[in-house]
Structures are given as structure tokens and as C-alpha cells.
Scaffold this motif. Structure first.
Motif, PDB file in Angstrom:
ATOM      1  N   ASP A  55     -21.694  42.288 -58.791  1.00  0.00           N
ATOM      2  CA  ASP A  55     -22.821  41.872 -57.945  1.00  0.00           C
ATOM      3  C   ASP A  55     -24.106  41.781 -58.767  1.00  0.00           C
ATOM      4  OD1 ASP A  55     -21.153  41.819 -55.743  1.00  0.00           O
ATOM      5  OD2 ASP A  55     -21.798  43.774 -54.981  1.00  0.00           O
ATOM      6  N   ALA A  56     -24.341  42.781 -59.621  1.00  0.00           N
ATOM      7  CA  ALA A  56     -25.548  42.774 -60.461  1.00  0.00           C
ATOM      8  C   ALA A  56     -25.513  41.613 -61.445  1.00  0.00           C
ATOM      9  CB  ALA A  56     -25.673  44.096 -61.208  1.00  0.00           C
ATOM     10  N   ALA A  57     -24.345  41.318 -61.998  1.00  0.00           N
ATOM     11  CA  ALA A  57     -24.223  40.188 -62.929  1.00  0.00           C
ATOM     12  C   ALA A  57     -24.559  38.880 -62.220  1.00  0.00           C
ATOM     13  CB  ALA A  57     -22.809  40.131 -63.510  1.00  0.00           C
ATOM     14  N   GLY A  58     -24.124  38.733 -60.980  1.00  0.00           N
ATOM     15  CA  GLY A  58     -24.455  37.534 -60.211  1.00  0.00           C
ATOM     16  C   GLY A  58     -25.941  37.418 -59.939  1.00  0.00           C
ATOM     17  N   ARG A  59     -26.579  38.521 -59.553  1.00  0.00           N
ATOM     18  CA  ARG A  59     -28.020  38.502 -59.295  1.00  0.00           C
ATOM     19  C   ARG A  59     -28.823  38.219 -60.556  1.00  0.00           C
ATOM     20  NH1 ARG A  59     -26.718  43.047 -56.455  1.00  0.00           N
ATOM     21  NH2 ARG A  59     -27.624  44.385 -58.069  1.00  0.00           N
ATOM     22  N   ASN A  60     -28.323  38.705 -61.707  1.00  0.00           N
ATOM     23  CA  ASN A  60     -29.046  38.540 -62.967  1.00  0.00           C
ATOM     24  C   ASN A  60     -28.710  37.240 -63.684  1.00  0.00           C
ATOM     25  OD1 ASN A  60     -29.990  41.079 -62.354  1.00  0.00           O
ATOM     26  ND2 ASN A  60     -28.817  42.127 -63.926  1.00  0.00           N
ATOM     27  N   GLY A  61     -27.815  36.433 -63.130  1.00  0.00           N
ATOM     28  CA  GLY A  61     -27.451  35.168 -63.757  1.00  0.00           C
ATOM     29  C   GLY A  61     -26.632  35.323 -65.027  1.00  0.00           C
ATOM     30  N   VAL A  62     -25.828  36.377 -65.100  1.00  0.00           N
ATOM     31  CA  VAL A  62     -24.998  36.631 -66.274  1.00  0.00           C
ATOM     32  C   VAL A  62     -23.751  35.759 -66.194  1.00  0.00           C
ATOM     33  CG1 VAL A  62     -23.638  38.373 -67.501  1.00  0.00           C
ATOM     34  CG2 VAL A  62     -25.832  38.991 -66.467  1.00  0.00           C
ATOM     35  N   ALA A  63     -23.510  34.983 -67.240  1.00  0.00           N
ATOM     36  CA  ALA A  63     -22.296  34.169 -67.315  1.00  0.00           C
ATOM     37  C   ALA A  63     -21.134  35.065 -67.735  1.00  0.00           C
ATOM     38  CB  ALA A  63     -22.475  33.031 -68.309  1.00  0.00           C
ATOM     39  N   LEU A  64     -20.055  35.020 -66.976  1.00  0.00           N
ATOM     40  CA  LEU A  64     -18.883  35.837 -67.270  1.00  0.00           C
ATOM     41  C   LEU A  64     -17.819  35.000 -67.960  1.00  0.00           C
ATOM     42  CD1 LEU A  64     -18.585  37.759 -63.877  1.00  0.00           C
ATOM     43  CD2 LEU A  64     -19.765  38.473 -65.962  1.00  0.00           C
ATOM     44  N   SER A  65     -17.093  35.624 -68.870  1.00  0.00           N
ATOM     45  CA  SER A  65     -16.016  34.917 -69.568  1.00  0.00           C
ATOM     46  C   SER A  65     -14.877  34.631 -68.593  1.00  0.00           C
ATOM     47  CB  SER A  65     -15.502  35.763 -70.737  1.00  0.00           C
ATOM     48  OG  SER A  65     -14.758  36.867 -70.249  1.00  0.00           O
ATOM     49  N   PRO A  66     -14.073  33.612 -68.885  1.00  0.00           N
ATOM     50  CA  PRO A  66     -12.915  33.328 -68.021  1.00  0.00           C
ATOM     51  C   PRO A  66     -11.965  34.523 -67.901  1.00  0.00           C
ATOM     52  CG  PRO A  66     -13.297  31.485 -69.514  1.00  0.00           C
ATOM     53  CD  PRO A  66     -14.229  32.602 -69.934  1.00  0.00           C
ATOM     54  N   VAL A  67     -11.809  35.303 -68.953  1.00  0.00           N
ATOM     55  CA  VAL A  67     -10.945  36.487 -68.904  1.00  0.00           C
ATOM     56  C   VAL A  67     -11.503  37.493 -67.906  1.00  0.00           C
ATOM     57  CG1 VAL A  67     -10.131  38.466 -70.254  1.00  0.00           C
ATOM     58  CG2 VAL A  67     -10.082  36.182 -71.252  1.00  0.00           C
ATOM     59  N   LEU A 120     -21.138  41.767 -68.817  1.00  0.00           N
ATOM     60  CA  LEU A 120     -20.021  42.452 -68.173  1.00  0.00           C
ATOM     61  C   LEU A 120     -18.750  41.871 -68.763  1.00  0.00           C
ATOM     62  CD1 LEU A 120     -18.491  44.133 -66.027  1.00  0.00           C
ATOM     63  CD2 LEU A 120     -18.925  42.271 -64.413  1.00  0.00           C
ATOM     64  N   ARG A 121     -17.961  42.735 -69.359  1.00  0.00           N
ATOM     65  CA  ARG A 121     -16.666  42.310 -69.906  1.00  0.00           C
ATOM     66  C   ARG A 121     -15.587  43.195 -69.303  1.00  0.00           C
ATOM     67  NH1 ARG A 121     -17.541  39.126 -74.677  1.00  0.00           N
ATOM     68  NH2 ARG A 121     -19.747  39.216 -75.186  1.00  0.00           N
ATOM     69  N   LEU A 122     -14.528  42.548 -68.868  1.00  0.00           N
ATOM     70  CA  LEU A 122     -13.412  43.252 -68.253  1.00  0.00           C
ATOM     71  C   LEU A 122     -12.131  42.720 -68.874  1.00  0.00           C
ATOM     72  CD1 LEU A 122     -12.629  45.299 -66.057  1.00  0.00           C
ATOM     73  CD2 LEU A 122     -12.587  43.409 -64.432  1.00  0.00           C
ATOM     74  N   LEU A 155      -8.435  42.262 -59.489  1.00  0.00           N
ATOM     75  CA  LEU A 155      -8.853  43.489 -58.803  1.00  0.00           C
ATOM     76  C   LEU A 155      -9.194  43.253 -57.337  1.00  0.00           C
ATOM     77  CD1 LEU A 155     -11.153  45.256 -61.431  1.00  0.00           C
ATOM     78  CD2 LEU A 155      -8.919  46.019 -60.619  1.00  0.00           C
ATOM     79  N   GLY A 156      -9.226  41.986 -56.921  1.00  0.00           N
ATOM     80  CA  GLY A 156      -9.603  41.669 -55.546  1.00  0.00           C
ATOM     81  C   GLY A 156     -11.102  41.595 -55.349  1.00  0.00           C
ATOM     82  N   ILE A 157     -11.850  41.369 -56.421  1.00  0.00           N
ATOM     83  CA  ILE A 157     -13.305  41.276 -56.363  1.00  0.00           C
ATOM     84  C   ILE A 157     -13.701  39.821 -56.552  1.00  0.00           C
ATOM     85  CG2 ILE A 157     -15.467  41.963 -57.497  1.00  0.00           C
ATOM     86  CD1 ILE A 157     -13.999  44.547 -58.360  1.00  0.00           C
ATOM     87  N   GLU A 158     -14.507  39.321 -55.650  1.00  0.00           N
ATOM     88  CA  GLU A 158     -14.982  37.936 -55.731  1.00  0.00           C
ATOM     89  C   GLU A 158     -15.983  37.820 -56.879  1.00  0.00           C
ATOM     90  OE1 GLU A 158     -15.225  33.978 -54.839  1.00  0.00           O
ATOM     91  OE2 GLU A 158     -13.918  35.422 -53.824  1.00  0.00           O
ATOM     92  N   PRO A 159     -15.662  37.018 -57.902  1.00  0.00           N
ATOM     93  CA  PRO A 159     -16.614  36.895 -59.014  1.00  0.00           C
ATOM     94  C   PRO A 159     -17.860  36.129 -58.594  1.00  0.00           C
ATOM     95  CG  PRO A 159     -14.712  35.481 -59.375  1.00  0.00           C
ATOM     96  CD  PRO A 159     -14.454  36.256 -58.113  1.00  0.00           C
ATOM     97  N   PRO A 160     -18.989  36.418 -59.214  1.00  0.00           N
ATOM     98  CA  PRO A 160     -20.218  35.686 -58.881  1.00  0.00           C
ATOM     99  C   PRO A 160     -20.115  34.246 -59.372  1.00  0.00           C
ATOM    100  CG  PRO A 160     -20.606  37.147 -60.739  1.00  0.00           C
ATOM    101  CD  PRO A 160     -19.215  37.426 -60.251  1.00  0.00           C
ATOM    102  N   ASP A 161     -20.940  33.387 -58.787  1.00  0.00           N
ATOM    103  CA  ASP A 161     -20.970  31.997 -59.225  1.00  0.00           C
ATOM    104  C   ASP A 161     -21.439  31.931 -60.667  1.00  0.00           C
ATOM    105  OD1 ASP A 161     -20.136  31.063 -56.742  1.00  0.00           O
ATOM    106  OD2 ASP A 161     -22.191  31.002 -55.978  1.00  0.00           O
ATOM    107  N   ASP A 162     -20.875  30.983 -61.425  1.00  0.00           N
ATOM    108  CA  ASP A 162     -21.240  30.803 -62.821  1.00  0.00           C
ATOM    109  C   ASP A 162     -22.592  30.099 -62.898  1.00  0.00           C
ATOM    110  OD1 ASP A 162     -21.422  30.346 -65.521  1.00  0.00           O
ATOM    111  OD2 ASP A 162     -19.508  29.303 -65.697  1.00  0.00           O
ATOM    112  N   PRO A 163     -23.601  30.736 -63.519  1.00  0.00           N
ATOM    113  CA  PRO A 163     -24.927  30.094 -63.602  1.00  0.00           C
ATOM    114  C   PRO A 163     -24.897  28.823 -64.441  1.00  0.00           C
ATOM    115  CG  PRO A 163     -24.903  32.118 -64.883  1.00  0.00           C
ATOM    116  CD  PRO A 163     -23.599  32.041 -64.141  1.00  0.00           C
ATOM    117  N   ASN A 164     -23.962  28.709 -65.379  1.00  0.00           N
ATOM    118  CA  ASN A 164     -23.871  27.502 -66.207  1.00  0.00           C
ATOM    119  C   ASN A 164     -23.390  26.296 -65.398  1.00  0.00           C
ATOM    120  OD1 ASN A 164     -24.727  28.895 -68.477  1.00  0.00           O
ATOM    121  ND2 ASN A 164     -22.639  29.448 -69.044  1.00  0.00           N
TER     122      ASN A 164
END
Length: 186
Positions: A151-163, A106-108, A171-180
Motif C-alpha cells: 500500500d505504501a509503495a502504491g501511495r509513494n509511486g514506487v515501481a515494483l519489479s515483475p517478480v 519493495l522487493r519480494l 500471497l493474495g495481495i493486490e499489487p499497486p498500479d504501476d506508475p510507469n
């Protein structure tokens, strides 16, 4: 007239109804106008005036770029995104489908039109199962898709970039916890 009995709330979680999203015509009108103006400024001189190759080559290259931009705008207009409990599907030219349980990236990104970041747009790219779906914040329902993808990225353990994390927060969306971070804390 007989009254209908009160419906009891269901204890079974029902899957959400599919949501269809498109780009509103007004959001694409400016892009069509820019493409048309660019084509007019590049193609008309080539067609109506005798120009040297030193002028014709750059004008022709710019005409190709404006034609590609017009085609990309038409592709966005013809694409319909459908989101349901299983995933996201893009129907139209260059369509694809991604299941939420297969989401692997997921990239935003935010693109500002002014230095102060007051005005601009976001572009999202979702990937999974060898497919990628890209769309921007002009899409109706953009926030709902991003929230479901987060939500799906959090369930799948996808690491999101800081950006991406910063843009989710914007956007007011709580990011998932970083699996790393969880792995390094153990």
C-alpha cells in the motif's frame, strides 16, 4: 446492576496499534541445527586430526561460512520488528527504521526448495531513507507487513519489479498500479 451505554463508533480514524513481530523459535531451530552440524563437521577435524594445508584451508573456509550462518540466525532471533501507522522498525542487531511515506523500494523474492515451487520461503527487502530492512516469510505477521508495504509503495509511486508483483499476487495481495504505465498512458 446498571447497564453500560452502547459505545458509538468513532468517526475519527484511529491509528492502528503497533504490532510486534518476531521469528518463532521453531522456525530458527532448523537453522541452528544446520549451523551446528556444519561447524562440527568442519571444526572438529581441524581440531582433532592432523590435516594437510590442502584440506585445512577448505575446511576452515567452510567453518567460517557456517559461523556466519549461525551469527545471522542469532541476529534474526534477537531482532523484533514493530509495525505501526508510521512505519516499520527493526530493533536488535543491525536495526533500522523506515517510514511508510519514505518507502522507496519493495522487493519480494520466492526461493523454492523443490523444482515444482511447492515448498519454499519468501524474502522481503524494504528500503527508504537510506535504510534497508530484510526479513523472510518465517516472521510472524509477514503477510501483514507486506500488505502494508505494498500500500505504501502504491501511495509513494514506487515501481515494483515483475517478480515482486507476481509474488504479491501469490500471497493474495493486490499489487499497486504501476506508475510507469500511468505515465506512458498519458
Amino acid at each position: 446492576m446498571a447497564e453500560l451505554p452502547m459505545a458509538r463508533p468513532s468517526t475519527v480514524e484511529t491509528p492502528p496499534m503497533p504490532a510486534e513481530m518476531r521469528y518463532p523459535a521453531g522456525a530458527l531451530a532448523g537453522d541452528y541445527a544446520r549451523a551446528g552440524a556444519g561447524l562440527a563437521l568442519t571444526v572438529l577435524p581441524l581440531a582433532l586430526l592432523p590435516v594437510t594445508p590442502w584440506i585445512a584451508v577448505p575446511l576452515g573456509a567452510c567453518a567460517v561460512l557456517f559461523a556466519v550462518f549461525a551469527a545471522r540466525t542469532a541476529q534474526r532471533q534477537m531482532t523484533r520488528l514493530t509495525m505501526d501507522g508510521d512505519g516499520l522498525r527493526a530493533d536488535g542487531p543491525l536495526g533500522a527504521a523506515i517510514r511508510w511515506d519514505k518507502l522507496s523500494d519493495l522487493r519480494l523474492r520466492y526461493y523454492a526448495t523443490r523444482r515444482g515451487r511447492d515448498d519454499g520461503w519468501m524474502q522481503a527487502a524494504l528500503a527508504g531513507g537510506g535504510k534497508t530492512i530484510r526479513f523472510d516469510s518465517n516472521l510472524e505477521g509477514f503477510d501483514a507487513v507486506i500488505e502494508r508495504a505494498s500500500d505504501a509503495a502504491g501511495r509513494n509511486g514506487v515501481a515494483l519489479s515483475p517478480v515482486t508483483v507476481d509474488n504479491l499476487i501469490a500471497l493474495g495481495i493486490e499489487p499497486p498500479d504501476d506508475p510507469n504505465e500511468e505515465a506512458s498512458a498519458s
